[in-house]
Scaffold this motif. Structure first.
Motif, PDB file in Angstrom:
ATOM      1  N   GLY A 166       0.797  -1.215   0.000  1.00  0.00           N
ATOM      2  CA  GLY A 166       0.000   0.000   0.000  1.00  0.00           C
ATOM      3  C   GLY A 166       0.828   1.263   0.000  1.00  0.00           C
ATOM      4  N   GLY A 214      -4.855  -5.022   9.509  1.00  0.00           N
ATOM      5  CA  GLY A 214      -5.595  -5.631   8.413  1.00  0.00           C
ATOM      6  C   GLY A 214      -5.607  -7.137   8.566  1.00  0.00           C
ATOM      7  N   SER A 268      -5.836 -10.549   6.333  1.00  0.00           N
ATOM      8  CA  SER A 268      -5.791 -11.164   5.003  1.00  0.00           C
ATOM      9  C   SER A 268      -6.274 -12.598   5.108  1.00  0.00           C
ATOM     10  CB  SER A 268      -4.360 -11.119   4.450  1.00  0.00           C
ATOM     11  OG  SER A 268      -4.309 -11.639   3.144  1.00  0.00           O
ATOM     12  N   TYR A 307      -9.587  -9.339   1.936  1.00  0.00           N
ATOM     13  CA  TYR A 307      -8.805  -8.480   2.829  1.00  0.00           C
ATOM     14  C   TYR A 307      -9.750  -7.661   3.689  1.00  0.00           C
ATOM     15  CZ  TYR A 307      -5.853  -4.748   4.575  1.00  0.00           C
ATOM     16  OH  TYR A 307      -5.212  -3.867   5.391  1.00  0.00           O
ATOM     17  N   THR A 313     -10.263  -4.594   5.872  1.00  0.00           N
ATOM     18  CA  THR A 313      -9.633  -3.289   6.017  1.00  0.00           C
ATOM     19  C   THR A 313     -10.312  -2.463   7.101  1.00  0.00           C
ATOM     20  OG1 THR A 313      -9.044  -1.265   4.833  1.00  0.00           O
ATOM     21  CG2 THR A 313     -11.104  -2.330   4.196  1.00  0.00           C
ATOM     22  N   ASP A 314      -9.534  -1.677   7.798  1.00  0.00           N
ATOM     23  CA  ASP A 314     -10.062  -0.770   8.817  1.00  0.00           C
ATOM     24  C   ASP A 314     -10.641   0.444   8.097  1.00  0.00           C
ATOM     25  OD1 ASP A 314     -10.580   0.931  10.904  1.00  0.00           O
ATOM     26  OD2 ASP A 314      -8.699   0.552  11.952  1.00  0.00           O
ATOM     27  N   PRO A 318      -8.759   4.805   5.895  1.00  0.00           N
ATOM     28  CA  PRO A 318      -8.682   4.303   4.523  1.00  0.00           C
ATOM     29  C   PRO A 318      -7.422   4.696   3.775  1.00  0.00           C
ATOM     30  CG  PRO A 318     -10.103   6.217   4.610  1.00  0.00           C
ATOM     31  CD  PRO A 318      -9.703   5.929   6.031  1.00  0.00           C
ATOM     32  N   GLY A 366      -2.688   0.973   3.934  1.00  0.00           N
ATOM     33  CA  GLY A 366      -3.001  -0.435   3.703  1.00  0.00           C
ATOM     34  C   GLY A 366      -3.077  -0.769   2.223  1.00  0.00           C
ATOM     35  N   LEU A 413      -5.409  -1.491   0.110  1.00  0.00           N
ATOM     36  CA  LEU A 413      -6.454  -0.940  -0.742  1.00  0.00           C
ATOM     37  C   LEU A 413      -6.048   0.397  -1.348  1.00  0.00           C
ATOM     38  CD1 LEU A 413      -9.247  -1.295  -1.928  1.00  0.00           C
ATOM     39  CD2 LEU A 413     -10.228  -0.366   0.168  1.00  0.00           C
ATOM     40  N   TYR A 416     -12.553  -6.902  -0.799  1.00  0.00           N
ATOM     41  CA  TYR A 416     -12.232  -6.109   0.386  1.00  0.00           C
ATOM     42  C   TYR A 416     -13.505  -5.964   1.224  1.00  0.00           C
ATOM     43  CZ  TYR A 416      -8.205  -4.847  -2.486  1.00  0.00           C
ATOM     44  OH  TYR A 416      -7.083  -4.883  -3.275  1.00  0.00           O
ATOM     45  N   LEU A 451     -13.099  -4.655   8.354  1.00  0.00           N
ATOM     46  CA  LEU A 451     -12.283  -5.535   9.180  1.00  0.00           C
ATOM     47  C   LEU A 451     -13.140  -6.410  10.098  1.00  0.00           C
ATOM     48  CD1 LEU A 451      -9.554  -6.504  10.221  1.00  0.00           C
ATOM     49  CD2 LEU A 451      -9.476  -4.493  11.717  1.00  0.00           C
TER      50      LEU A 451
END
Length: 500
Positions: free
Chosen positions: A54, A128, A130, A191, A193-194, A198, A201, A203, A267, A270
């Protein structure tokens, strides 16, 4: 007087001045090209590493691997299917199972993110998760029992897994034919993601090309962003419905990777990913952004010392895993190219010095006359050094022009280099296989590496221009030093006895 004499002598010896300047220009131009290409290699390598972790990520923190035999390894995936009774009318019905497991690494407690954020030098950290999803769809089919005497054919109860293609014995005087199992295995990556952060990471290496991205308030929402290649393969679009382990998610956006493959196929928020994997308050990776990119070593040391049982990986560590033509070109630029440019530059300096010294030897009578008229040796030396310095600056201007032209040509052509990244994760992208009764005919693919095509550029920085000017001045001074030393040793009486 100094400048008048300097201008006259340079005009009178234009060819010699041009030869000296051209030699210096060649060496300086080569240094500029090699320096700019090396900078381009660094940028290309940065793009490759950003595609993994990222944009803005300086390092990652993962769980330290447990030595074999200590019980730390994740359990192997197991698929369980409902057993059907002999008289069950749905014995041949299709069955489907999903298994969701953390991909590649063991999990860390979500509290690790806060611990990492608290370390000196850390600007931001985000966790994150995965995941690897393996989906099995298919059915068992019961076989048919055939009598050896040619009697009536009857379905043999409970023969759903028996000898596919007539290979199994059905008892005395008969065989079981047909039946077996036919299952499709599909694998893709998810994945978590938080959504509250944004800008850090994997994304961040993709751009939303349709729909929208996650919003801060969607931590527990059943929404998903799908990679464009995976969406095309599975005919997904914005507002489509995606099912993972019986949970339904609404596709709110389609993301396209900036370069190479996407970090994941799907995606999710999380918390949703943690629920699917049955790993509440767990992450696989902490993505870290440092306050100062020059202090990565100290930040890495702080995390390793204060956050136990973790492995910290920086971009410098990952650079060693890049192979392919990018690695080969970088090696050539940093070794062969650098030494070649230094060798040519040294040769240019020596040639400039020798030519200047030779020119002084041809001006013996001139300098002897000047000394007889009262010029001191220092004044003669300064005059020769001034001429050589102007020649060096002229060579610098020519060299900078040649170097900039070559760098621009490389950037305009933008040759494509291939980078191969070693990775344990599977970017399956939906690739799968068929599982027959005898076992896996083509199990879901685990990608052994990630190949990226990167366009090479040759950026020229102000520091490179400054280096070229410094080299030009140094070349002129070296040449002037040779000639001035030679001129300072001349005696007027000896000079006047020689004929030019």
């Amino acid at each position: 007087m100094f400048f008048t004499y300097l201008r006259r002598e340079l005009r009178r010896r234009r060819k010699a001045a041009l030869v000296v300047a051209s030699g210096l220009a060649l060496g300086i131009a080569l240094v500029i090209v090699v320096t700019s290409v090396s900078a381009g290699m660094t940028q290309a390598q940065g793009k490759v590493l950003q595609s993994l972790y990222g944009l803005g990520t300086d390092m990652t923190v993962t769980k330290a691997q447990t030595p074999p035999g200590e019980g730390g390894a994740a359990a192997r995936p197991r698929f369980r299917f409902d057993a059907k009774g002999e008289d069950d009318a749905n014995a041949d019905a299709a069955q489907s199972r999903d298994i969701v497991m953390p991909q590649g690494f063991q999990t860390l407690d979500a509290a690790t993110v806060g611990k990492v954020s608290a370390q000196n030098g850390v600007a931001k950290a985000v966790g994150g998760l995965s995941l690897q999803v393996m989906k099995v769809d298919g059915q068992f089919r019961r076989g048919e029992f055939k009598r050896a005497e040619g009697g009536a054919t009857a379905a043999k109860p409970g023969a759903s897994a028996g000898g596919a293609g007539g290979g199994g014995a059905g008892g005395p005087g008969g065989t079981v034919q047909g039946g077996g199992a036919d299952f499709d295995v599909n694998s893709f990556t998810v994945y978590g993601t938080d959504v509250t952060q944004p800008d850090l990471g994997p994304l961040t290496t993709s751009k939303i090309t349709s729909g929208r991205g996650f919003q801060v308030g969607e931590s527990e929402a059943a929404v998903a962003v799908v990679d464009s290649a995976y969406a095309k393969q599975n005919k997904l679009a914005v507002d489509s419905e995606l099912t993972v382990k019986s949970a339904k998610f609404k596709v709110i956006g389609i993301a396209t990777a900036d370069s190479g493959d996407a970090a994941a196929n799907v995606y999710l928020p999380l918390k949703q990913a943690q629920t699917l994997a049955e790993t509440p308050d767990k992450v696989t990776t902490v993505y870290v952004q440092a306050k100062d990119s020059q202090g990565l070593a100290s930040v890495k040391a702080a995390i390793q010392n204060n956050v136990p049982d973790t492995t910290v990986t920086t971009s410098a560590d990952l650079a060693d895993t890049v192979s392919g033509s990018l690695s080969t070109a970088a090696s050539l630029a940093s070794t062969v190219g650098t030494w070649l440019s230094y060798a040519v530059l040294l040769a240019a300096f020596l040639v400039a010095g020798l030519l200047t010294s030779s020119a002084v030897s041809r001006r013996v009578r001139e300098f002897g006359t000047l000394k007889a008229l009262g010029w001191k040796s220092g004044r003669v030396t300064r005059q020769v050094a001034g001429e050589a310095l102007v020649n060096g600056l002229l060579g610098g201007v020519l060299g900078i022009g040649l170097g900039l032209g070559a760098a621009y040509a490389i950037t305009a052509v933008s040759p494509t280099l291939t980078a191969q990244l070693a990775s344990g994760g599977g970017h399956g992208g939906g690739h799968g296989g068929r599982m027959a009764a005898g076992g896996f005919g083509g199990p879901a693919r685990q990608a052994a590496g990630k190949a990226l095509d990167v366009a090479l550029t040759a950026p020229v920085s102000l520091a490179t221009i400054g280096l070229a000017v410094a080299l030009a001045v140094a070349g002129g001074l070296i040449a002037g030093g040779f000639g001035g030393w030679r001129a300072s040793r001349l005696r007027p009486a000896d000079a006047l006895r020689r004929v030019e």
